[in-house]
Every structure is written in C-alpha cells, then in structure tokens.
Design a protein around this motif. Structure first.
Motif, PDB file in Angstrom:
ATOM      1  N   PHE A  19     -15.817 -21.378 -30.087  1.00  9.38           N
ATOM      2  CA  PHE A  19     -14.360 -21.438 -29.993  1.00  9.38           C
ATOM      3  C   PHE A  19     -13.788 -20.088 -29.565  1.00  9.38           C
ATOM      4  O   PHE A  19     -13.059 -19.987 -28.583  1.00  9.38           O
ATOM      5  N   PHE A  20     -14.140 -19.031 -30.305  1.00  9.74           N
ATOM      6  CA  PHE A  20     -13.576 -17.715 -30.013  1.00  9.74           C
ATOM      7  C   PHE A  20     -14.097 -17.151 -28.691  1.00  9.74           C
ATOM      8  O   PHE A  20     -13.352 -16.486 -27.966  1.00  9.74           O
ATOM      9  N   LYS A  30      -2.318 -15.200 -26.427  1.00  6.75           N
ATOM     10  CA  LYS A  30      -1.567 -15.830 -27.523  1.00  6.75           C
ATOM     11  C   LYS A  30      -2.062 -17.254 -27.699  1.00  6.75           C
ATOM     12  O   LYS A  30      -2.240 -17.975 -26.715  1.00  6.75           O
ATOM     13  N   VAL A  31      -2.276 -17.657 -28.941  1.00  2.15           N
ATOM     14  CA  VAL A  31      -2.607 -19.043 -29.262  1.00  2.15           C
ATOM     15  C   VAL A  31      -1.351 -19.689 -29.835  1.00  2.15           C
ATOM     16  O   VAL A  31      -0.768 -19.175 -30.796  1.00  2.15           O
ATOM     17  N   ILE A  32      -0.951 -20.788 -29.218  1.00  2.00           N
ATOM     18  CA  ILE A  32       0.202 -21.558 -29.690  1.00  2.00           C
ATOM     19  C   ILE A  32      -0.338 -22.820 -30.334  1.00  2.00           C
ATOM     20  O   ILE A  32      -0.859 -23.710 -29.657  1.00  2.00           O
ATOM     21  N   ASP A  33      -0.244 -22.865 -31.641  1.00  2.00           N
ATOM     22  CA  ASP A  33      -0.756 -23.982 -32.435  1.00  2.00           C
ATOM     23  C   ASP A  33       0.247 -25.128 -32.361  1.00  2.00           C
ATOM     24  O   ASP A  33       1.377 -25.001 -32.841  1.00  2.00           O
ATOM     25  N   ALA A  52      -5.026 -16.971 -37.672  1.00  2.00           N
ATOM     26  CA  ALA A  52      -4.198 -15.831 -37.260  1.00  2.00           C
ATOM     27  C   ALA A  52      -4.947 -14.522 -37.498  1.00  2.00           C
ATOM     28  O   ALA A  52      -4.939 -13.620 -36.649  1.00  2.00           O
ATOM     29  N   TYR A  53      -5.619 -14.412 -38.631  1.00  2.00           N
ATOM     30  CA  TYR A  53      -6.392 -13.213 -38.955  1.00  2.00           C
ATOM     31  C   TYR A  53      -7.543 -13.011 -37.964  1.00  2.00           C
ATOM     32  O   TYR A  53      -7.716 -11.928 -37.396  1.00  2.00           O
ATOM     33  N   PHE A  54      -8.341 -14.057 -37.754  1.00  2.00           N
ATOM     34  CA  PHE A  54      -9.490 -13.961 -36.855  1.00  2.00           C
ATOM     35  C   PHE A  54      -9.058 -13.599 -35.437  1.00  2.00           C
ATOM     36  O   PHE A  54      -9.671 -12.764 -34.781  1.00  2.00           O
ATOM     37  N   LEU A  55      -8.014 -14.250 -34.944  1.00  2.00           N
ATOM     38  CA  LEU A  55      -7.553 -13.992 -33.582  1.00  2.00           C
ATOM     39  C   LEU A  55      -7.136 -12.534 -33.405  1.00  2.00           C
ATOM     40  O   LEU A  55      -7.479 -11.891 -32.412  1.00  2.00           O
TER      41      LEU A  55
END
Length: 148
Positions: A19-20, A30-33, A52-55
């Motif tokens: 995934f990452f 930016k990841v938009i959930d 959010a932490y991992f990203l």
C-alpha cells in the motif's frame, strides 16, 4: 486550467508495504480519505489516526478525511449488506454528489498530487472511481486519474 494529477487507491487485499510503496512510487502528496467511516477495526493500518501517522512519518504525506465524497449509510447498507445492484448504487451515489454540489464546494487544485482512498481493492465497483468521473465531467476533464 492544466491537468490535475489525481490517483486512487484501496487498502483491502494488500499489506501495508504494498500500500505505502504504491503511494510513494506515485509521488502522492496528500491522501483524501473518502470513506464515510474511517475508524473501523477492520481497517487495520488504514484506521484514520494510524494512517495519518504512517503517511506523515513515511513520506510527509498529508491526510484529509472528506466525508462529503462518501455515500450515505443508507446507500452503503443497501448495496453491501442487502447485496444490492451496482447500477442502483451508482445512480443513487451520482444523485447524491449532484445534490451536494461537490463540484462547487471543492476545487480541482485541492486534488492535485492527491490520492482518493477507499477500502475496495479495485476501482471498478467503488465510489472513488465515481467521484473522479463525476468531477471530471463537471470540471471539463481536468483530472488525470491513475488508479494505483
């Protein structure tokens, strides 16, 4: 307006590494959930606070939860739990986006370098694809979409 680079990704049927790595290789900023519920125990590494932490730690990627781009509980329930028809789901979700006027409440620039996140492994029967198609129609095709 120039092309806006937008990706989409699902987190099921993949591990955290895959995934990452896909996000990193795509250069996502930016990841938009776009999930309605982003704190499910079933989400594993994709639970809102953990994600959010991992990203941020992995590559300084911003995390934003945007439920405006999610279906309602009623639409989800009918399709998922009641084994609903995809065409009905699609029609109801497209109507919901039109009612919400998402194309007026958001700007193409907000999506540049971003990636829409949902749970579905592929975009074929996922609302993240419908969001991209709807906005691209309303914004004269300015989104260049890549499904990771």
């Amino acid at each position: 307006m120039g092309k806006v680079e937008l990706a989409t990704i699902g987190f099921t049927k993949t591990d955290a590494e895959g995934f990452f790595e896909r996000l990193l290789k795509a250069g996502v900023k930016k990841v938009i959930d776009v999930r309605l519920h982003n704190t499910s125990q079933l989400a594993g590494f994709a639970k809102a606070d953990d994600l959010a932490y991992f990203l941020k730690k992995i590559n300084g990627i911003e995390y934003v939860h945007q439920p405006l781009l999610a279906p309602t509980d009623d639409i989800l329930k009918e399709f998922k739990k009641d084994k609903g028809d995809w065409r009905i789901y699609e029609d109801r979700f497209l109507s919901l986006m039109a009612d919400r006027k998402i194309e007026q409440r958001l700007t193409p620039q907000a999506f540049d370098g971003a990636c829409l996140l949902c749970s579905e492994a592929t975009p074929h029967h996922c609302h993240r694809r419908l969001v991209c198609e709807y906005l691209n129609d309303k914004w004269d095709g300015c989104l260049s979409v890549k499904h990771l």
